[in-house]
Design a protein around this motif. Structure first.
Motif, short mmCIF file in Angstrom:
data_model
loop_
_atom_site.label_atom_id
_atom_site.label_comp_id
_atom_site.label_asym_id
_atom_site.label_seq_id
_atom_site.Cartn_x
_atom_site.Cartn_y
_atom_site.Cartn_z
N GLU A 27 -24.86 32.61 16.45
CA GLU A 27 -26.12 32.13 16.43
C GLU A 27 -26.37 34.02 15.87
N SER A 28 -26.13 34.82 15.73
CA SER A 28 -26.72 36.20 15.36
C SER A 28 -25.54 36.64 15.11
N VAL A 29 -25.89 37.54 13.72
CA VAL A 29 -25.38 38.21 12.53
C VAL A 29 -25.16 39.70 12.74
N PRO A 30 -24.11 40.73 12.62
CA PRO A 30 -24.32 42.20 12.82
C PRO A 30 -25.66 42.44 11.49
N TRP A 31 -26.44 43.66 11.95
CA TRP A 31 -27.23 43.97 10.69
C TRP A 31 -27.90 45.59 11.39
N GLY A 32 -27.05 46.95 10.88
CA GLY A 32 -26.95 48.32 11.41
C GLY A 32 -26.47 48.23 12.33
N ILE A 36 -29.14 40.30 14.30
CA ILE A 36 -30.50 39.37 13.91
C ILE A 36 -29.65 37.91 14.16
N ALA A 37 -30.59 37.01 13.92
CA ALA A 37 -30.29 35.80 13.62
C ALA A 37 -29.68 35.23 12.83
N SER A 38 -28.72 34.94 12.55
CA SER A 38 -28.40 33.72 11.61
C SER A 38 -28.93 33.05 10.59
N PRO A 39 -29.01 32.60 9.77
CA PRO A 39 -29.50 31.91 8.97
C PRO A 39 -29.97 30.47 9.46
N LEU A 40 -29.20 29.84 9.57
CA LEU A 40 -29.18 28.59 11.04
C LEU A 40 -29.85 28.71 12.13
N ASP A 45 -35.13 28.47 14.72
CA ASP A 45 -36.12 29.27 15.68
C ASP A 45 -37.73 29.02 14.60
N LEU A 46 -37.36 28.65 13.49
CA LEU A 46 -38.84 28.56 12.57
C LEU A 46 -39.50 27.28 12.80
N ALA A 47 -38.21 26.21 13.25
CA ALA A 47 -38.74 24.86 13.32
C ALA A 47 -39.10 24.45 14.91
N LEU A 48 -39.16 24.98 16.20
CA LEU A 48 -39.46 25.80 17.79
C LEU A 48 -40.32 25.47 17.79
N ASP A 49 -41.75 25.17 18.45
CA ASP A 49 -42.97 25.05 19.53
C ASP A 49 -43.61 26.03 17.89
N ARG A 50 -44.14 25.15 16.59
CA ARG A 50 -44.81 25.38 15.97
C ARG A 50 -44.95 24.44 15.10
N PRO A 51 -46.40 24.52 15.30
CA PRO A 51 -47.83 23.21 13.91
C PRO A 51 -46.71 22.71 12.99
#
Length: 139
Positions: A27-32, A36-40, A45-51
């Motif tokens: 669920e995470s990928v290296p960045w430097g 950071i979160a993988s695209p999936l 995360d964009l869908a959880l606990d949001r209007p």
């Protein structure tokens, strides 16, 4: 800024909205020098606990940019059980990558909730034009 942290780590910094959860290795990928979160995972995360309108608008953009596959995202949320997952599944069910901008997505969600069946980017025929509902700011 929102940060998702594994359950065994604590992060306390001013200005950070922290959500702690179980994270799988994929669920995470290296960045430097960090991960950071993988695209999936990011889509989840964009869908959880949001209007709902905001979640759908962000997911529409993710799918429109082909960062994740709709079927893969639907399968991913179907197998999860964390807080907010029922609403996240609803958001994924309403996703349509044809929506060009967030206000268009948000309007579509409100129309669906009102019992209508809007079609993004539907044109009435040759030479016909209609005002674009996404050309103005939506409250």
């Amino acid at each position: 800024m929102e940060v998702v942290s594994p359950l065994d780590r604590r992060v306390t910094r001013k200005g950070i909205d922290l959500r702690r959860t179980d994270l799988e290795a994929d669920e995470s990928v290296p960045w430097g020098t960090v991960r950071i979160a993988s695209p999936l995972r990011m889509a989840l995360d964009l869908a959880l606990d949001r209007p709902l309108p905001d979640a759908v608008a962000d997911l529409d953009a993710v799918l429109r940019k082909e960062k994740v596959d709709r079927g893969e995202l639907a399968a991913y949320v179907a197998g999860r059980n964390e807080r907010g997952i029922v609403a996240a599944r609803r958001a994924v069910a309403l996703v349509n990558p044809l929506a060009e901008v967030r206000p268009e997505s948000r309007i579509r969600v409100h129309l669906v909730l009102a019992g209508l069946d809007p079609v993004p980017q539907f044109f009435g025929g040759a030479g016909l034009s209609a005002p674009r509902p996404d050309s103005h700011k939506v409250p």
